[in-house]
Scaffold this active site. Structure first.
Site, mmCIF file in Angstrom:
data_model
loop_
_atom_site.group_PDB
_atom_site.id
_atom_site.type_symbol
_atom_site.label_atom_id
_atom_site.label_comp_id
_atom_site.label_asym_id
_atom_site.label_seq_id
_atom_site.Cartn_x
_atom_site.Cartn_y
_atom_site.Cartn_z
ATOM 1 N N GLU A 222 71.855 39.686 45.160
ATOM 2 C CA GLU A 222 70.725 39.927 46.047
ATOM 3 C C GLU A 222 70.898 38.984 47.234
ATOM 4 O O GLU A 222 71.110 37.784 47.040
ATOM 5 C CB GLU A 222 69.404 39.611 45.334
ATOM 6 C CG GLU A 222 68.207 39.961 46.204
ATOM 7 C CD GLU A 222 66.872 39.452 45.641
ATOM 8 O OE1 GLU A 222 66.886 38.675 44.675
ATOM 9 O OE2 GLU A 222 65.835 39.845 46.201
ATOM 10 N N ARG B 182 74.811 33.039 31.341
ATOM 11 C CA ARG B 182 75.124 32.466 32.648
ATOM 12 C C ARG B 182 75.649 31.042 32.489
ATOM 13 O O ARG B 182 75.459 30.400 31.464
ATOM 14 C CB ARG B 182 73.888 32.474 33.530
ATOM 15 C CG ARG B 182 72.697 31.701 32.939
ATOM 16 C CD ARG B 182 71.714 31.252 34.013
ATOM 17 N NE ARG B 182 71.737 32.087 35.172
ATOM 18 C CZ ARG B 182 70.780 32.928 35.511
ATOM 19 N NH1 ARG B 182 69.715 33.037 34.768
ATOM 20 N NH2 ARG B 182 70.870 33.638 36.597
ATOM 21 N N LYS C 77 68.324 29.274 41.980
ATOM 22 C CA LYS C 77 68.282 29.562 43.413
ATOM 23 C C LYS C 77 67.033 28.972 44.047
ATOM 24 O O LYS C 77 67.075 28.452 45.147
ATOM 25 C CB LYS C 77 68.232 31.086 43.628
ATOM 26 C CG LYS C 77 69.575 31.742 43.850
ATOM 27 C CD LYS C 77 69.313 33.177 44.324
ATOM 28 C CE LYS C 77 70.548 34.037 44.210
ATOM 29 N NZ LYS C 77 70.263 35.429 44.629
#
Length: 573
Positions: free
Chosen positions: A43, A268, A278
């Site tokens: 994204e 992850r 993020k």
RNA sequence: UCGGGGAUCGUCCAACGGCAGGACUACGGCCUUUGGAGCCGUCUAUCCAGGUUCGAAUCCUGGUCCCCGAGCCA
């Protein structure tokens, strides 16, 4: 025979990770006609970090391994958070990492028309409806894990009415949040994602690619499977938190009868002494805890690059940590190992004194200069040699001299002989101190002319070799020393403390404004990497210019002396 | 509490019913004109309790602990 052994040496046989095992099985069953097609779907709402690098290496690496393809696809379904700046940085970072999507650069927004048609199809099938509930009401109707939800009062609208209302939504006849398009699944499902999830929301917002064409935007769950389907992705690899979404991913594609990619989830990456969120990284940037997304202390790809990391080392790291479903936190020392391994092979060696201490060679002629031969890279004979100037006044590292040395200190002390690398043996005769502070400000030494180049004809040995720079010839430069961003291994993990910023390392950056470097460095360009002998690996920072050179310390060399000191300090406690 | 996942050296990953292995770290040693690099070696693990089996990290049963899930974020 010989060749075979060498091949084995280069590619040690490692067992396939669980995703590749799935693919092996699929290939055996001739699923998708043996086609392998993955994608990396960022994204564009932030910079890529080392965790993304794992995913990039996995997706592109998998495609490469199986002779398949990997697309780069921007998942730009939320115009309120996404910006063009990010798509630029993301494409740069992936290319720098060494991967190529060829002509397959896609945007989810390219598929908005098709997605709309698919939504109409679902409405016509009686599997989707326009809901007038507010966000809050939707939440209230959803229930909880323990309590089943309630059907929306708008759930049984006619197909005709749904079609009309959805069209009105698209045309912008309703304000933000007034209505949604929802899938008609099961408000009592134990999987909350299946309780009539929202497919479209109304957002009167300009999109960075489609402008004002749309005022309804698809939700992730609705969009992502369609994107994969449209592109013919065979294996849609994502992280663990989407496991609960897989039934919905499957439901949409099955109801539509569209090509169906297989979603596979993996854990992850987490790394010690840093954070991967993020949101938190954005906070560090916006509140000025670091100097931007590419601050060399950041775990972002751009930060690592500016710090001097090689893409090769990051790829090796990603390959080594493997892929699994178990959540883990990898020791940053492993990343650093691959960094040093790569840098050691490729970095030219130079000499640079970070914390200068003046040394006068008493018996060396006042105006004499000579040029000594130095090896550019002992790991790479083809790198050749260079000449470095020597003269009466030099700088050595402050930490290479001690007046009252502890045990095992092999470096210079009063009366002791050491070697200056590629130059001469010197013996310290005197240490000059600042009268007021007692700080040692200058050393006097004698040299043995017979040891030129660094070898004694009588075979006598010295315990250590020091790096040095001729004062007259040195370049003055700024050097930035970086340490870990956080003081603790898992700054995001300690829920008792709450705010991860409390763990920020206050001395993660130290600026040395007056370092002295050998003159050959004058031609160094932005991004060039060097090993400063005995000190570590350094690279030229973009802040560097003709007036003033600026170097970043990428990482220190493994430091045995430091370890001995630590041990001694511990034993004395 | 419901649903979905996960538990193997200090760390990460293997072993897919048959000697628990590799990498990093740590610790020793050799070597060295970088206390670098290189080389050699050492330590350390199957969440717990039962069961099946000649044999279990692996299969079964029951526990324990950890992660994710109630955005019109992705």
């Amino acid at each position: 025979m010989t060749e075979k052994i060498e091949n084995n040496k280069e590619k040690p046989e490692r067992s396939a990770n669980f995703i590749h095992q799935i693919i092996d099985e699929d290939l055996k069953n001739n699923k998708n006609d043996g086609r392998i097609h993955t994608r990396f779907p960022p994204e564009p709402n932030g910079y890529l970090h080392i965790g993304h690098a794992k995913s990039i290496c996995l997706n592109f690496g998998t495609a490469k391994k199986y002779n398949g393809l990997c697309n780069l696809r921007f998942d730009d379904t939320n115009p309120s958070k996404e910006e063009e700046e990010y798509v630029k940085s993301i494409t740069e970072d992936i290319r720098w990492l060494g991967f190529d999507w060829e002509d397959r650069l896609y945007f989810a927004s390219d598929y908005f028309d098709k997605m709309y048609e698919y939504a109409v199809q679902l409405i016509k099938k009686g599997k989707a409806y326009v809901c007038d509930l507010s966000a809050e009401e939707v939440r209230e109707h959803r229930g909880t894990p323990l309590i089943a939800g309630e059907n929306s009062p708008y759930r049984e609208r006619s197909i005709k009415e749904n079609l009309e209302l959805f069209e009105c939504m698209r045309r912008g006849e309703f304000p933000d949040g007034a209505r949604t398009l929802r899938a008609k699944i099961d408000m009592a499902s134990s999987n909350l994602n299946m309780r009539d999830p929202v497919m479209y929301r109304i957002l009167h917002e300009s999109h960075h690619r489609t402008g004002d064409k749309w005022c309804i935007y698809p939700m992730y769950d609705w969009a992502h499977g369609l994107e994969d389907s449209i592109e013919g992705i065979t294996h849609s690899i994502c992280t663990l938190e989407f496991e609960d979404h897989r039934p919905l991913y499957d439901w949409f594609l099955d109801e539509l009868g569209a090509y169906h990619s297989q979603q596979i989830e993996f854990a992850r990456l987490n790394l010690t002494y840093t954070i991967m969120s993020k949101r938190k990284l954005l906070e560090l940037v916006e509140k000025g805890y670091v100097n931007g997304w590419d601050d060399p202390r950041m775990p972002t790809i751009s930060g690592l690059r500016r710090r001097g990391y090689t893409s090769e080392s990051i790829r090796n790291f990603a390959d080594r940590i493997g892929v699994a479903k178990r959540e883990s936190i990898v020791d940053v020392a492993l990343l650093e190992f691959y960094l040093r391994e790569d840098l050691n092979k490729r970095s030219p060696r130079v000499m640079g004194v970070l914390r200068p201490l003046k040394v006068v060679i008493n018996n060396y002629p006042e105006d004499k200069e000579e040029y000594l031969t130095a090896i550019n890279n002992p790991e790479d004979p083809s790198a050749g040699t260079r000449k470095i100037p020597f003269s009466k006044v030099l700088y050595i590292e402050k930490t290479d001299f001690m007046e009252n040395p502890p045990k095992k200190f092999y470096r210079l002390t009063p009366g002791r002989e050491v070697r200056l690398r590629y130059a001469y043996f010197i013996t310290c005769t005197d240490a000059v101190k600042d009268k007021r502070t007692g700080e040692i400000i200058e050393l006097h030494c004698t040299y043995d002319p017979a040891t030129k180049g660094g070898d004694a004809p009588d075979r006598r040995k010295v315990k250590s070799t020091l790096h040095w720079v001729s004062a007259k010839h040195a370049i003055e430069a700024e050097v930035r020393l970086y340490d870990r961003l956080f003081k603790v291994e898992n700054p995001a993990g300690d829920k008792d403390i709450g705010d991860y910023k409390k763990f920020l390392n206050p001395i993660s950056l130290e600026i040395l404004p007056r370092c002295f470097l050998e003159p050959s460095l004058i031609s160094a360009k932005h991004g060039d990497r060097f090993q400063f002998e005995r000190m570590g690996y350094f690279c030229v920072d973009p802040d560097s210019n003709n007036q003033r050179m600026v170097f970043n310390r990428t990482i220190t060399l493994r430091d045995t002396w430091e370890r001995i000191q630590k041990k001694q300090a511990k034993n004395n406690r």
